[in-house]
Design an enzyme around this catalytic site. Structure first.
Site, PDB file in Angstrom:
ATOM      1  N   LYS A  78      62.205   2.579  29.812  1.00 45.91           N
ATOM      2  CA  LYS A  78      61.384   2.686  31.081  1.00 45.91           C
ATOM      3  C   LYS A  78      62.276   3.546  32.175  1.00 45.91           C
ATOM      4  O   LYS A  78      63.434   2.831  32.398  1.00 45.91           O
ATOM      5  CB  LYS A  78      60.654   1.481  31.380  1.00 45.91           C
ATOM      6  CG  LYS A  78      59.662   1.762  32.384  1.00 45.91           C
ATOM      7  CD  LYS A  78      58.855   0.420  32.893  1.00 45.91           C
ATOM      8  CE  LYS A  78      57.844   0.429  33.786  1.00 45.91           C
ATOM      9  NZ  LYS A  78      57.103  -0.810  34.234  1.00 45.91           N
ATOM     10  N   SER A 153      52.172  -0.483  33.559  1.00 42.72           N
ATOM     11  CA  SER A 153      53.045   0.845  34.270  1.00 42.72           C
ATOM     12  C   SER A 153      53.725   1.352  33.054  1.00 42.72           C
ATOM     13  O   SER A 153      54.318   2.504  33.252  1.00 42.72           O
ATOM     14  CB  SER A 153      53.483   0.496  35.494  1.00 42.72           C
ATOM     15  OG  SER A 153      54.597  -0.622  35.171  1.00 42.72           O
ATOM     16  N   SER A 177      52.681  -5.126  32.768  1.00 39.90           N
ATOM     17  CA  SER A 177      53.019  -3.784  32.487  1.00 39.90           C
ATOM     18  C   SER A 177      53.696  -3.435  30.990  1.00 39.90           C
ATOM     19  O   SER A 177      53.731  -2.159  30.736  1.00 39.90           O
ATOM     20  CB  SER A 177      54.086  -3.150  33.494  1.00 39.90           C
ATOM     21  OG  SER A 177      53.476  -2.623  34.650  1.00 39.90           O
TER      22      SER A 177
HETATM   23  N1  GLN Z   1      49.223  -3.511  37.127  1.00 43.39           N
HETATM   24  C1  GLN Z   1      50.110  -4.163  37.795  1.00 43.39           C
HETATM   25  C2  GLN Z   1      50.488  -3.669  39.076  1.00 43.39           C
HETATM   26  O1  GLN Z   1      50.088  -2.791  39.304  1.00 43.39           O
HETATM   27  C3  GLN Z   1      51.323  -4.796  37.018  1.00 43.39           C
HETATM   28  C4  GLN Z   1      52.517  -3.764  37.237  1.00 43.39           C
HETATM   29  C5  GLN Z   1      53.567  -4.192  36.518  1.00 43.39           C
HETATM   30  O2  GLN Z   1      53.668  -5.211  35.434  1.00 43.39           O
HETATM   31  N2  GLN Z   1      54.595  -3.568  36.620  1.00 43.39           N
HETATM   32  O3  GLN Z   1      51.311  -4.004  39.846  1.00 43.39           O
END
Ligand code: GLN
Length: 483
Positions: A78, A153, A177
Site C-alpha cells: 500500500k 482504503s 481498510s
Molecule cells: N473506512 C475507514 C475510514 O475511512 C477506515 C479506513 C482505514 O482503515 N484506513 O477511516
C-alpha cells in the site's frame, strides 16, 4: 505458468527450482501492463528493479546459496508504507513526488527474506475512505466487476491480489481498510492485534488504532507473511515483545470443540439479505465442523462508528498538520506569501475527504467540545473493550459478516459521507479495542460479487484466529478470477 497459485505454493515451487522466479515476475509484470488500466490497482510499478532482483534470486537458488524464505515472491505494498528509493504518495497530491529516505520495518523485513516488491498500490488519500475512490490518482476498480468499488482504503492491495497482479500485499487497517477490500475482492485480509506489527514507516493516520496487515489469496499465505512481519521493533515502542510464534504450524487444527459468539448487533438491521444468508451458512458450516455457536450481544457496538470517526479524525487532524509545504508537501516556494496565506494555500491541496476529517478532528478536540465528543468517544472505546473482555470469557471467537452490504457501484455513495462511514459498522470494533480480526472470502452473491466473513479473537490470539479462518476457508469453493 499459472499466476493463480498461492504465495505458499509459489514458495515451495521456487525453492525446489521447479519454477523460474524471473519468468514468474516477468509474466506478472506483463499482466499488470495488460489489465491494470482497467483496475488501476498500482500507483507505481518498479519493473526493472523487480526483474533484476528475480534474476539474482534465481541465481542464488540454482547455486544453493542461502535464500530468504520468500524465494522471490512478488508482492505489492500500500502506498502509505515507506520504501527507500521508491515513491510513497499516500495517494495525495501533497506527497505526489515524495520518496522516503528509509524503508518501513515491514518493508525491510520482507526484503531481507527475498520478497520482491513489484510496486506501490492505490488507497484512499492518506487511507481515509472505504472505497479507494478518494485517491488523487483516481479510483481502483473491483476486478470481479470493474463497475464496482473494491472496498478501501487498501483497495489497491485487495484488487492487485484478486486480479493476480501479485501474490500478496500489505495494507493498513485503521477502521477496516484491510478487511473491507479483502471482503469486496474475495481475498483474505488480517487486522492484527495492536502492537503485533511495527508501524515504523507507515504514514500515520490514526496511530492509536491502526496496524499494517497482510492480504493474500489464502489463510496460509497470510500466516506465512505474519511470521515475517510481526514482532517487536526497537523503532516502534508500541510493538509488544510477544515471543516467537509460528503462525503456519498447526494451521489445520480446526474448530472442533471451540465456542463462537455471533454478534447480534452485526447481523440485524441494515444488512443485505444475501450477506445475511451467507453469514448463516458460514455459521452452520462451522457448526458442522464441531464448533458451538451462540449469540452474543455487544451493545456498545451501536456507538462504534460515531466513536471511531471522532477518534480517528481527531488523530488525523494532529498527524496531518505536518503537511504544510514546509516540512512535507510539494511546493516549497515561499515567495510572495505571508504565513497564513502560505499555509492555507498549502493545505488547500488536500482532497475533500481528508479536509473533512481534519476539520471534524480539530472541532472535536477544541475547548468546549472536547468533553462532549472526544472524551465521550474514548469512553465508548473503553466500554467496547470491557464488553469484549466479558465475551471472550465465554467464547473463543466472534463472528460477523465483514461488510454489511455487497460491493456497490463506483460513484454510488461518493457524495454521501455518512452512508460510506456506516459501511464500517462491523470492522471498527476490532480497531477501537485492539483485538485481531480477519476477513475470509466465503461466497458470491447472485450478481457475482464477493461476500466475506469476519472472525475475531482475543488480543494476540492470531494463531487460533488463523486456525478458525483456515477451517472456514476450507468449507467453500470459490470461482477463479477470469479477468
Ligand atoms: N473506512 C475507514 C475510514 O475511512 C477506515 C479506513 C482505514 O482503515 N484506513 O477511516
Amino acid at each position: 505458468m499459472n499466476l493463480g497459485i498461492s504465495a505458499t505454493e509459489f514458495v515451495s515451487q521456487a525453492k525446489e527450482g521447479a519454477l523460474s522466479v524471473e519468468e514468474f515476475v516477468a509474466k506478472t509484470l506483463d499482466r499488470i501492463k495488460k489489465i491494470d488500466e482497467k483496475i488501476h490497482a498500482f500507483i507505481t510499478v518498479d519493473s526493472q528493479n523487480a526483474l533484476d532482483k528475480a534474476k539474482a534470486i534465481d541465481k542464488k537458488i540454482k547455486s544453493k546459496e542461502k535464500t530468504g524464505i520468500c524465494f522471490g515472491m512478488p508482492i505489492s505494498l500500500k502506498d502509505n508504507i515507506c520504501t527507500a528509493g521508491l515513491k510513497t504518495t499516500c495517494a495525495s497530491k501533497m506527497l505526489e513526488n515524495f520518496v522516503a529516505p528509509y524503508d518501513a520495518t515491514v518493508t525491510s523485513r520482507l526484503k531481507s527474506e527475498d520478497a520482491i516488491i513489484l510496486g506501490k498500490v492505490n488507497l484512499d488519500e492518506f487511507a481515509m475512505g472505504s472505497t479507494t475512490e478518494f485517491s488523487y490518482f483516481g479510483p481502483t476498480k473491483n476486478p470481479w466487476n470493474p463497475e464496482y468499488v473494491p472496498g478501501g482504503s487498501s483497495g489497491g492491495s485487495g484488487a492487485s491480489v484478486a486480479a493476480l497482479e501479485c501474490l500478496a500485499s500489505l495494507g493498513s487497517d485503521t477502521g477496516g481498510s484491510v478487511r473491507s477490500p479483502a471482503s469486496f475482492c474475495s481475498v483474505v485480509g488480517l487486522k492484527p492485534t495492536y502492537g503485533l506489527i511495527s508501524r515504523y514507516g507507515l504514514v500515520s493516520y490514526a496511530n492509536s488504532i491502526e496496524q499494517i496487515g497482510p492480504v493474500a489469496k489464502t489463510v496460509e499465505d497470510v500466516a506465512f507473511l505474519l511470521n515475517i512481519i510481526s514482532g517487536h521493533d526497537v523503532h516502534d515502542n508500541t510493538t509488544v515483545n510477544h515471543g516467537h510464534v509460528d503462525y503456519v504450524k498447526d494451521i489445520k487444527a480446526g474448530v472442533s470443540g471451540k465456542k463462537i459468539g455471533i454478534i447480534s448487533q452485526m447481523i440485524g438491521d441494515g444488512i443485505d439479505k444475501e450477506v445475511a444468508s451467507a453469514t448463516t451458512s458460514a455459521i452452520s458450516k462451522l457448526q458442522d465442523l464441531g464448533a458451538e455457536c451462540i449469540p452474543v450481544s455487544l451493545d456498545a457496538v451501536n456507538h462504534s462508528v460515531a466513536a471511531y470517526y471522532t477518534i480517528a479524525s481527531a488523530e488525523a487532524s494532529s498527524n496531518l498538520s505536518r503537511y504544510d509545504n514546509l516540512r512535507y508537501g510539494f511546493d516549497f516556494s515561499t515567495e510572495g506569501y505571508e504565513f497564513k496565506a502560505f499555509i492555507s494555500k498549502a493545505r488547500s491541496n488536500f482532497g475533500p475527504e481528508v479536509t473533512r476529517r481534519m476539520l471534524l478532528g480539530a472541532f472535536v478536540l477544541s475547548a468546549g467540545y472536547y468533553g462532549k465528543y472526544y472524551l465521550k468517544a474514548q469512553k465508548v472505546r473503553t466500554m467496547i473493550k470491557a464488553q469484549l473482555d466479558e465475551a471472550f470469557k465465554k467464547v473463543d471467537y466472534l463472528i460477523s459478516p465483514t461488510m454489511p452490504i455487497l460491493p456497490f457501484k463506483v460513484g454510488e455513495k461518493i457524495d454521501d459521507p455518512l452512508k460510506l462511514y456506516l459501511t464500517d459498522i462491523n470492522t471498527v470494533t476490532a480497531n477501537l479495542s485492539g483485538i485481531p480480526a480477519i476477513s475470509v472470502p466465503f461466497s458470491m452473491s447472485s450478481s457475482g460479487l464477493p461476500i466475506g466473513i469476519q472472525l475475531f479473537a482475543n488480543s494476540f490470539q492470531e494463531k487460533e484466529l488463523l486456525q478458525a479462518a483456515h477451517a472456514l476457508q476450507e468449507t467453500s469453493k470459490l470461482p477463479e478470477m477470469s479477468l
